[in-house]
Design a protein around this motif. Structure first.
Motif, mmCIF file in Angstrom:
data_model
loop_
_atom_site.group_PDB
_atom_site.id
_atom_site.type_symbol
_atom_site.label_atom_id
_atom_site.label_comp_id
_atom_site.label_asym_id
_atom_site.label_seq_id
_atom_site.Cartn_x
_atom_site.Cartn_y
_atom_site.Cartn_z
ATOM 1 N N HIS A 22 -19.641 28.037 78.644
ATOM 2 C CA HIS A 22 -20.904 28.256 77.481
ATOM 3 C C HIS A 22 -20.346 27.251 76.375
ATOM 4 O O HIS A 22 -21.248 26.576 75.708
ATOM 5 C CB HIS A 22 -20.497 29.848 77.060
ATOM 6 N N ARG A 23 -19.139 26.956 76.063
ATOM 7 C CA ARG A 23 -18.537 25.994 75.044
ATOM 8 C C ARG A 23 -18.934 24.870 75.468
ATOM 9 O O ARG A 23 -19.266 23.994 74.662
ATOM 10 C CB ARG A 23 -16.983 26.186 74.978
ATOM 11 N N ALA A 24 -18.582 24.330 76.716
ATOM 12 C CA ALA A 24 -18.899 23.174 77.036
ATOM 13 C C ALA A 24 -20.560 22.696 77.015
ATOM 14 O O ALA A 24 -20.909 21.562 76.321
ATOM 15 C CB ALA A 24 -18.449 22.714 78.667
ATOM 16 N N VAL A 25 -21.334 23.661 77.507
ATOM 17 C CA VAL A 25 -22.637 23.260 77.226
ATOM 18 C C VAL A 25 -23.115 23.295 75.617
ATOM 19 O O VAL A 25 -24.055 22.294 75.392
ATOM 20 C CB VAL A 25 -23.542 24.589 77.935
ATOM 21 N N ALA A 26 -22.680 24.065 75.075
ATOM 22 C CA ALA A 26 -22.868 24.036 73.557
ATOM 23 C C ALA A 26 -22.382 22.823 73.004
ATOM 24 O O ALA A 26 -23.171 22.244 71.963
ATOM 25 C CB ALA A 26 -22.153 25.149 72.732
ATOM 26 N N LEU A 27 -21.511 22.118 73.467
ATOM 27 C CA LEU A 27 -20.861 20.862 72.906
ATOM 28 C C LEU A 27 -21.909 19.851 73.324
ATOM 29 O O LEU A 27 -22.089 18.992 72.610
ATOM 30 C CB LEU A 27 -19.483 20.693 73.688
ATOM 31 N N ALA A 28 -22.399 19.909 74.550
ATOM 32 C CA ALA A 28 -23.189 18.977 74.777
ATOM 33 C C ALA A 28 -24.446 18.916 74.197
ATOM 34 O O ALA A 28 -25.157 18.174 73.868
ATOM 35 C CB ALA A 28 -23.635 19.118 76.483
ATOM 36 N N GLN A 29 -25.092 20.215 73.688
ATOM 37 C CA GLN A 29 -26.173 20.236 73.125
ATOM 38 C C GLN A 29 -26.206 19.588 71.525
ATOM 39 O O GLN A 29 -27.054 18.935 71.178
ATOM 40 C CB GLN A 29 -26.700 21.810 73.014
ATOM 41 N N ALA A 30 -24.709 20.078 71.137
ATOM 42 C CA ALA A 30 -24.749 19.582 69.682
ATOM 43 C C ALA A 30 -24.340 18.148 69.824
ATOM 44 O O ALA A 30 -24.834 17.261 68.863
ATOM 45 C CB ALA A 30 -23.463 20.149 69.058
ATOM 46 N N PHE A 31 -23.718 17.445 70.766
ATOM 47 C CA PHE A 31 -23.608 16.071 70.781
ATOM 48 C C PHE A 31 -25.001 15.489 71.089
ATOM 49 O O PHE A 31 -25.676 14.404 70.528
ATOM 50 C CB PHE A 31 -22.941 15.810 72.251
ATOM 51 N N SER A 32 -25.943 16.109 71.658
ATOM 52 C CA SER A 32 -27.232 15.369 72.192
ATOM 53 C C SER A 32 -28.095 15.429 70.865
ATOM 54 O O SER A 32 -28.794 14.467 70.486
ATOM 55 C CB SER A 32 -28.166 16.278 72.896
ATOM 56 N N ALA A 33 -27.941 16.437 69.904
ATOM 57 C CA ALA A 33 -28.850 16.593 68.559
ATOM 58 C C ALA A 33 -28.196 15.644 67.535
ATOM 59 O O ALA A 33 -29.003 14.728 67.111
ATOM 60 C CB ALA A 33 -28.598 17.830 68.140
ATOM 61 N N GLU A 34 -26.823 15.574 67.493
ATOM 62 C CA GLU A 34 -26.247 14.516 66.500
ATOM 63 C C GLU A 34 -26.583 13.065 67.034
ATOM 64 O O GLU A 34 -26.623 12.220 65.965
ATOM 65 C CB GLU A 34 -24.872 14.751 66.476
ATOM 66 N N HIS A 35 -26.665 12.754 68.109
ATOM 67 C CA HIS A 35 -26.729 11.402 68.509
ATOM 68 C C HIS A 35 -28.388 11.046 68.996
ATOM 69 O O HIS A 35 -28.590 9.942 69.691
ATOM 70 C CB HIS A 35 -25.987 11.086 69.767
ATOM 71 N N SER A 36 -29.280 12.054 68.473
ATOM 72 C CA SER A 36 -30.600 11.918 68.724
ATOM 73 C C SER A 36 -30.827 11.447 70.322
ATOM 74 O O SER A 36 -31.800 10.527 70.574
ATOM 75 C CB SER A 36 -31.189 11.016 67.991
#
Length: 138
Positions: A22-36
């Protein structure tokens, strides 16, 4: 592997496999949003991260008290995924692919997806840890 600064997008993996996934997927989602990232790229990143981390827990030897970390970075090659774990040695480049995934639990599809959506840039075993570097393909 190349030396990189992964601190901003890094999460620890611990003995609680589902929470670590769960933490890893949340990290990927945050990364995706931050880096557009484009929606398709963001979705692929989240799926790759989920598959790679889930495989650590399903096949790495949970009785050993698995731990490690996941880090993400954007560089000229694309999105880099670095996964470290103390599970059983496993080089995804050398793993044989079966003709069909396990129909009961779907096993086998994750590695095929990783190979289709990412370049396996590096794998090595160092000081008791698997170190895997993937680059998300465009």
């Amino acid at each position: 592997m190349t030396a990189r600064n992964f601190k901003p997008y890094r999460c620890d993996l611990d003995a609680n496999g589902p929470e670590s996934v769960h933490r890893a997927v949340a990290l990927a989602q945050a990364f995706s949003a931050e880096h557009s990232l484009a929606p398709v790229q963001g979705a692929k990143l989240a799926v790759l991260v989920e598959e790679a981390v889930t495989n650590v827990y399903e096949h790495g030897g949970a009785e050993r008290g698995l731990c490690g970390w996941l880090a993400l970075e954007r560089d000229p090659a694309g999105v880099c995924i670095l996964l470290a774990d103390n599970g059983c040695p496993f080089d995804p480049r050398a793993a044989e692919m079966s003709d069909m995934p396990n129909m009961e639990r779907g096993g086998g599809a994750g590695l095929a997806m990783i190979r289709a959506w990412a370049e396996i840039a590096d794998y090595r075993r160092e000081e008791g840890f698997n170190l895997l570097e993937l680059v998300l393909l465009g």
